[in-house]
Design a protein around this motif. Structure first.
Motif, short mmCIF file in Angstrom:
data_model
loop_
_atom_site.label_atom_id
_atom_site.label_comp_id
_atom_site.label_asym_id
_atom_site.label_seq_id
_atom_site.Cartn_x
_atom_site.Cartn_y
_atom_site.Cartn_z
N GLU A 163 0.71 -1.15 0.05
CA GLU A 163 0.16 -0.15 0.04
C GLU A 163 0.91 1.30 0.17
N THR A 164 0.56 2.19 -0.92
CA THR A 164 1.51 3.30 -1.09
C THR A 164 1.13 4.17 0.00
N SER A 165 0.11 4.39 0.78
CA SER A 165 -0.05 5.52 1.60
C SER A 165 0.73 4.71 3.15
N PRO B 157 3.13 7.70 -6.35
CA PRO B 157 2.51 8.80 -7.40
C PRO B 157 3.32 10.08 -7.09
N SER C 238 2.37 12.89 -7.13
CA SER C 238 1.85 14.02 -6.34
C SER C 238 2.06 13.92 -4.97
N GLU C 239 2.38 12.74 -4.55
CA GLU C 239 2.67 12.46 -3.05
C GLU C 239 4.27 12.71 -2.56
N GLN D 215 0.13 4.48 -11.34
CA GLN D 215 -1.09 5.19 -11.68
C GLN D 215 -1.76 4.65 -13.05
N ARG E 288 -8.06 17.65 -12.22
CA ARG E 288 -8.04 16.44 -11.61
C ARG E 288 -7.80 16.98 -9.97
N MET E 289 -8.47 16.36 -9.00
CA MET E 289 -8.42 16.21 -7.57
C MET E 289 -8.77 17.83 -7.14
N ARG F 159 -7.94 5.84 -1.97
CA ARG F 159 -7.07 5.83 -0.63
C ARG F 159 -5.65 6.13 -0.98
N THR F 160 -5.10 6.04 -1.97
CA THR F 160 -3.77 6.36 -2.22
C THR F 160 -3.66 7.94 -1.96
N TYR F 161 -4.52 8.76 -1.92
CA TYR F 161 -4.33 10.14 -1.83
C TYR F 161 -4.83 10.61 -0.70
N ILE F 162 -5.11 9.84 0.44
CA ILE F 162 -5.83 9.94 1.35
C ILE F 162 -5.17 11.29 2.32
N SER F 163 -3.94 11.49 2.21
CA SER F 163 -3.25 12.65 2.87
C SER F 163 -3.36 13.87 1.98
N THR F 164 -3.34 13.76 0.97
CA THR F 164 -3.45 14.92 -0.11
C THR F 164 -4.71 15.28 -0.53
#
Lengths: 493, 279
Positions: free
Chosen positions: A213-215, A233, A235-236, A350, B46-47, B236-241
């Motif tokens: 899991e990435t997060s 990704p 963006s992270e 992605q 996006r987002m 869920r990958t972007y849960i913090s952003t």
């Protein structure tokens, strides 16, 4: 940010930070096999095993080939490569690592009756001849200029040990590290091998941990639980650098992502339709928006500029939905039924987002798709074993030798992976293969790339960025291929 | 009208009922709410974070689709899948429950052992296996959810039938020569509909959660069609952003299940003579 802070505190309570001489690397998948001849997965199985088994040649972080067991090598003639080996190298059980070891390992992967997963890399190899304990010659049936590069992915097993042990589940070290413990699906720990013939690695202990899991991986990195993660990704990335304990980054990789057409199924046999779909995809939007500008738009070829045989004169199909619509009309294909669009999940950076974005762009020019997400293993079975790909699928390919001979062979007429049959393209590849003269090869492959651009057996999209996050305590040189190696890293400062 | 009077007296039951009605109304009226196409977005948007009065009140997802629109259209799919599964499971389960209870003997024993066997298999695992083997599609998901659901009806209905078959009206119907089928359909069925309805409401809540879990794992409806579970998985990958990509679908699932459960609880009490006399 606050979320991260809590996770960091929690993780710090659970796991203590690694000591300076230890390094922990996170992988997104668990290792499948411990047999280096039964996996072609560089970013996973082969990366882990290259800590344990010796190779003749290693590709360093600078993308160049470096001596390892082989101190020097040369092409004696078009069909023979000669390698000089390090003297006195031994496996941990005392077995010598010499020319006989090399010959036995070459025989193991070229055994036609019992092919291994990587046997196809060595199709032109007819055998290895022992000249002396420190000299070995590898013979090929046709010129094989990419052999040294290919050997950088080839590791040596101890022959005597292998007679009584199963290499798929056990290891016998001859490399920089010795495996201490394997917890299937969770982690692999290793300790420095004191008897290693090469330069001693900087870290005493290495742990590979599986964090899909990435997060979770990012949280573990920020908490100091792991020192290296990849496949994040873009963006992270700023979030990792902002943490102050690690930094995130990206470099262009050698893997191109494209939409593969199965030209054996209508309407994908229609060249004008295939070209139209290339005009319909906004590559720049994908690169800018999904990857924050960290990916590179492909220049109408599956090779990236790093490849030998890259054609610098090709330009991408411009994004022109109106032209695409006109061409689709002109091509006369029947669009009454949606086209199959197969997407392997959790495989490419992605990948599912890209696939959905492309499906939207196709819909904008009137091409409806039927999205089929499938597990990577199921997809590979269709691609490789069943030879039954859908009309379109999302695919990313790279060839670790970074040579057109290899990557382009995946599209060669008659190749089971091709799903495309173009005689001119095949002839150009043959021409490149028939010689070891670099200029003649370059010209032949550039020609092949030009034909492929024109015929459009795929929608050319982008080269995937190689993203990583690395702890400030570790000195790491980012690389665009998939190798993850602790012995390329050092403690920082 | 005593039903609504009773309902109005229970705050909790009323809250559940209102949520349930809202959920159904939104699902049915979705095309007339003037929302964006839930399957098409613009990559350039996006987002985008939530903007309560702007074009994307709940923000956009990772390929630029409007989240509000996806939740609203996702409710249609949830309602369709869960509704169809509840109805299918309810019909099969009620029928087999009546059959087992009324026929007794070997029929009863076979059916009840079948129920036991199925209860011994974890339902989620069964669902995963079946959908993975048959391939993800809406029909398969409905079938598998119905399959996990019929046993609950069968057990409860059978118990009811065991006592009903000894009652005078059944005995007299039998005495005047009515056939078994006629007695089951005309005399017993109407008397077990109420407990079946209560089970159905509670099952609806369970099935909504299970449907979300299946689509979270990629085994539900396929993208780009919106489904709540899938939205959670993708976001869920972007849960913090991009917190909005997972938060709103999660809230939608929670509210719906809560509402259905509250209403179901109240419904059970309403039809239960014991608690009824206590009120």
């Amino acid at each position: 940010m606050r979320h991260l802070g809590y996770t960091a505190v929690l993780a710090a309570l659970l796991g203590s930070a690694a000591a300076a001489q230890d390094v922990t690397l996170a992988l997104t998948n668990a290792v499948n096999t411990l047999d280096p001849h039964q996996s072609a997965s560089v970013g996973l199985d082969l990366s882990v095993l290259s800590h344990v088994y010796p190779s003749l040649i290693l590709r360093g972080p600078d993308m160049e080939l470096h001596p390892s067991l082989a101190t020097e090598w040369e092409a004696v003639d078009d069909l023979t490569w000669r390698f000089k080996l390090v003297e006195g190298a031994k496996f941990a059980n005392g077995e010598p690592i010499d020319a006989n070891t090399v010959a036995w390992n070459i025989a193991r992967v070229t055994n036609k009756d019992n092919p291994t997963r990587i046997s196809s890399w060595f199709t032109p190899v007819t055998g290895a001849t022992v000249i002396s304990p420190t000299e070995v010659e590898i013979k090929t049936s046709s010129p094989y200029p990419a052999l040294p590069a290919q050997l950088s992915m080839f590791m040596l097993l101890p022959p005597e040990w292998a007679a009584s042990h199963d290499p798929a589940s056990e290891t016998m070290s001859g490399g920089p590290y010795v495996i201490e413990r394997v917890t299937p699906g969770d982690s692999i720990t290793m300790t420095r091998n004191p008897d290693f013939f090469g330069e001693a690695p900087a870290f005493e202990h290495v742990t590979f941990r599986t964090i899909p899991e990435t997060s979770s991986a990012i949280a573990a990195l920020v908490a100091g639980e792991v020192d290296f993660i990849n496949k994040i990704p873009p963006s992270e990335l700023p979030r990792i650098s902002a943490s102050g304990v690690a930094k995130g980054g990206a470099v262009p990789s050698t893997r191109s992502v494209f939409i593969k057409f199965n030209t054996e199924k209508p309407p994908m046999d229609n060249k004008m339709f295939r070209q139209a779909l290339n005009y319909a995809v906004d590559k720049d939007a994908i690169v800018d928006v999904l990857f924050g500008g960290e990916a590179e738009v492909s220049n109408c070829q599956v090779m990236t500029p790093a490849y030998f045989g890259y054609n610098p004169d090709l330009k991408p199909y411009v994004y022109d939905p109106e032209k695409a619509e006109e061409m689709i009309k002109e091509s006369g294909v029947d669009l009454s039924r949606p086209l199959e669009f197969e997407v392997p999940t959790a495989t490419y950076l992605q990948g599912e987002e890209v696939a959905q974005a492309v499906a939207q762009m196709f819909a904008d020019v009137g091409v409806q798709t039927e999205y089929r997400a499938m597990e990577f293993g199921a997809y590979m079975d269709k691609y490789r074993k069943a030879h039954d790909l859908g009309q379109m699928s999302l695919l990313g390919q790279a060839w670790p030798t970074i040579d057109a001979d290899g990557l382009l062979t995946l599209f060669k007429p008659g190749d089971q992976y091709a799903y495309w049959n173009d005689a001119n393209f095949g002839a150009a590849l043959e021409a490149g293969n028939a010689t070891t003269d670099p200029d003649a090869r370059k010209a032949a492959y550039a020609d092949a790339a030009r034909i492929m651009c024109e015929e459009a057996p795929v929608v050319f999209m982008y080269a995937q960025p190689a993203t990583y996050g690395v702890s400030n305590k570790v000195d790491y040189t980012p690389r665009g291929d998939d190798w993850v190696r602790a012995f390329d890293m050092k403690p920082a400062g | 009208m005593t039903f609504f009077k009773e309902l109005a007296r229970s705050k909790v039951g009323m809250a559940g009922f209102v949520i349930l009605v809202l959920f159904v109304a939104v699902a049915v009226l979705a095309p007339w709410l003037g929302l964006e196409d839930p399957t098409r977005g613009s990559l350039r948007a996006r987002m985008v974070p939530p903007d309560w009065w702007g074009p994307h009140p709940l923000g956009t997802d990772e390929v630029g689709r409007d989240i509000l629109s996806r939740i609203v259209y996702g409710s249609r799919i949830t309602l369709m899948v869960a509704g169809a599964a509840v109805v299918a499971g309810g019909i099969v389960g009620t029928f087999l429950g009546i059959l087992a209870g009324y026929a007794g003997g070997i029929t009863d024993r076979i059916l009840m052992r079948l129920v036991d066997i199925q209860l011994a298999i974890p339902l989620m695992m069964l669902a995963l296996l079946v959908v993975a083997a048959l391939g993800p599609s809406m029909v398969n998901v409905v079938a598998v959810l119905a399959l996990t659901s019929w046993i609950r009806y069968a057990r409860i209905i059978r118990g009811q039938v065991l006592s009903l078959r000894e009652r005078e009206f059944v005995q007299s119907a039998r005495a005047i020569g009515a056939s078994g089928w006629r007695i089951m359909l005309r005399h017993i069925l109407p008397n077990v509909l109420t407990p079946a309805l209560v089970v159905a409401t509670l099952e609806l809540a369970r099935i909504i959660v299970m449907d979300a879990a299946l689509s979270f794992l990629g085994l539900g409806v396929q993208p780009p069609n919106p489904s709540w579970g899938r939205m959670l998985a993708d976001g869920r990958t972007y849960i913090s952003t991009a917190w909005w990509a997972v938060t709103f679908p999660g809230v939608a699932i929670m509210l719906t299940v809560l509402g259905v459960n509250l209403f179901g609880d109240w419904l059970r009490d309403y039809f239960d003579p014991k608690t009824r006399s206590a009120r």
